[in-house]
Scaffold this motif. Sequence first.
Motif, PDB file in Angstrom:
ATOM      1  N   PHE A  47      27.769  49.781  21.407  1.00 56.01           N
ATOM      2  CA  PHE A  47      28.338  49.976  22.744  1.00 56.01           C
ATOM      3  C   PHE A  47      29.676  49.255  22.912  1.00 56.01           C
ATOM      4  N   ARG A  48      29.715  47.979  22.587  1.00 57.05           N
ATOM      5  CA  ARG A  48      30.929  47.201  22.841  1.00 57.05           C
ATOM      6  C   ARG A  48      32.130  47.704  22.021  1.00 57.05           C
ATOM      7  N   PRO A  49      31.981  47.942  20.704  1.00 59.29           N
ATOM      8  CA  PRO A  49      33.138  48.473  19.963  1.00 59.29           C
ATOM      9  C   PRO A  49      33.622  49.815  20.493  1.00 59.29           C
ATOM     10  N   MET A  50      32.680  50.688  20.870  1.00 56.47           N
ATOM     11  CA  MET A  50      33.082  51.987  21.399  1.00 56.47           C
ATOM     12  C   MET A  50      33.806  51.834  22.738  1.00 56.47           C
ATOM     13  N   ALA A  51      33.276  50.987  23.612  1.00 56.59           N
ATOM     14  CA  ALA A  51      33.920  50.762  24.901  1.00 56.59           C
ATOM     15  C   ALA A  51      35.322  50.194  24.719  1.00 56.59           C
ATOM     16  N   ALA A  52      35.483  49.320  23.727  1.00 59.71           N
ATOM     17  CA  ALA A  52      36.799  48.737  23.461  1.00 59.71           C
ATOM     18  C   ALA A  52      37.784  49.809  22.994  1.00 59.71           C
ATOM     19  N   ARG A  53      37.319  50.723  22.168  1.00 64.75           N
ATOM     20  CA  ARG A  53      38.196  51.785  21.681  1.00 64.75           C
ATOM     21  C   ARG A  53      38.652  52.695  22.822  1.00 64.75           C
ATOM     22  N   LEU A  54      37.724  53.060  23.685  1.00 66.34           N
ATOM     23  CA  LEU A  54      38.076  53.928  24.808  1.00 66.34           C
ATOM     24  C   LEU A  54      39.043  53.231  25.753  1.00 66.34           C
ATOM     25  N   ALA A  55      38.788  51.948  26.018  1.00 71.29           N
ATOM     26  CA  ALA A  55      39.653  51.194  26.923  1.00 71.29           C
ATOM     27  C   ALA A  55      41.044  51.009  26.329  1.00 71.29           C
ATOM     28  N   PHE A  56      41.128  50.856  25.019  1.00 72.68           N
ATOM     29  CA  PHE A  56      42.427  50.692  24.362  1.00 72.68           C
ATOM     30  C   PHE A  56      43.248  51.975  24.493  1.00 72.68           C
ATOM     31  N   ARG A  57      42.602  53.119  24.304  1.00 74.05           N
ATOM     32  CA  ARG A  57      43.306  54.395  24.491  1.00 74.05           C
ATOM     33  C   ARG A  57      43.835  54.513  25.914  1.00 74.05           C
ATOM     34  N   GLU A  58      42.982  54.214  26.903  1.00 76.36           N
ATOM     35  CA  GLU A  58      43.404  54.318  28.298  1.00 76.36           C
ATOM     36  C   GLU A  58      44.585  53.394  28.583  1.00 76.36           C
ATOM     37  N   TYR A  59      44.544  52.200  28.013  1.00 78.92           N
ATOM     38  CA  TYR A  59      45.649  51.250  28.187  1.00 78.92           C
ATOM     39  C   TYR A  59      46.949  51.833  27.625  1.00 78.92           C
ATOM     40  N   LEU A  60      46.877  52.349  26.404  1.00 78.56           N
ATOM     41  CA  LEU A  60      48.079  52.874  25.759  1.00 78.56           C
ATOM     42  C   LEU A  60      48.634  54.091  26.491  1.00 78.56           C
ATOM     43  N   GLU A  61      47.752  54.950  26.986  1.00 82.47           N
ATOM     44  CA  GLU A  61      48.214  56.134  27.700  1.00 82.47           C
ATOM     45  C   GLU A  61      48.858  55.758  29.029  1.00 82.47           C
ATOM     46  N   THR A  62      48.423  54.652  29.599  1.00 84.12           N
ATOM     47  CA  THR A  62      49.002  54.189  30.868  1.00 84.12           C
ATOM     48  C   THR A  62      50.288  53.414  30.657  1.00 84.12           C
ATOM     49  N   GLU A  63      50.271  52.487  29.712  1.00 82.80           N
ATOM     50  CA  GLU A  63      51.411  51.585  29.505  1.00 82.80           C
ATOM     51  C   GLU A  63      52.482  52.172  28.590  1.00 82.80           C
ATOM     52  N   GLY A  64      52.105  53.134  27.766  1.00 81.28           N
ATOM     53  CA  GLY A  64      53.069  53.741  26.863  1.00 81.28           C
ATOM     54  C   GLY A  64      53.279  52.937  25.588  1.00 81.28           C
ATOM     55  N   LEU A  65      54.023  53.535  24.653  1.00 83.14           N
ATOM     56  CA  LEU A  65      54.297  52.932  23.359  1.00 83.14           C
ATOM     57  C   LEU A  65      55.800  52.869  23.130  1.00 83.14           C
ATOM     58  N   PRO A  66      56.243  52.049  22.165  1.00 82.17           N
ATOM     59  CA  PRO A  66      57.672  51.999  21.844  1.00 82.17           C
ATOM     60  C   PRO A  66      58.180  53.363  21.405  1.00 82.17           C
TER      61      PRO A  66
END
Length: 221
Positions: A47-66
């Motif tokens: 559960f925790r690794p999967m939740a971390a992966r999903l949250a990381f994607r959401e963060y990147l899609e919101t904050e953007g990349l270089p």
Amino acid sequence: MTPDEMKQLVVTQAEILSPRMYEGVSSALADADVRARGFRHTKYPHFRPMAARLAFREYLETEGLPPQWQVDGNPAAMGQLYLSAPELGLKLRFLKERRKTYPSGVPVAGNNRARRDAWTQSAKQGALFTRSDLGSPQKPLSVHELLLLWDYKKKAALDEGFTLRIVRPLAAGVYGNAVPFDLDIALRPGGSIFTTMAFAGDSDDEDFFDTAQIDRAEINE
């Protein structure tokens, strides 16, 4: 591009990505920590690794990349997450380390042909060529795939910190043995990096999050 030029490109891009990557994973792990409360690890180890992966994607899609980098992968396929830079010919596959199962922490590729080609491409003529699935003559690679690996420093203890690194594997690997690699870039707070250009050896760290179910799903992509 020579192997040395390839390594320098990865190091340069790691310096550019490091601040956003470290901040993003830190935010994702904090989010996963909140969501995992009330769920026993022994019952739901994935559960925790999967939740971390999903949250990381959401963060990147919101904050953007270089510039030149984008979020990639199919989130419907067990949260599959890549960071890709097509113009640079680079792709980072986001995975969790499993240091007890995989000495050195680098996951094996498993039996999937696409993953095995990705893990072994760096050993084929200086990371410049690979074979096609149809057995045709070697052809230039359009994308060089590396691994973006994370892990907790202590069991389920976010306050103890986490590790984040970019690794270029040289072989698909065998369960129980360390996967060889020739480039290991540790991403650190504040955007700094530490680079090792050689195989880092085995590790005695424990594996506190058995993500075998996630690994099997990814291997069968």
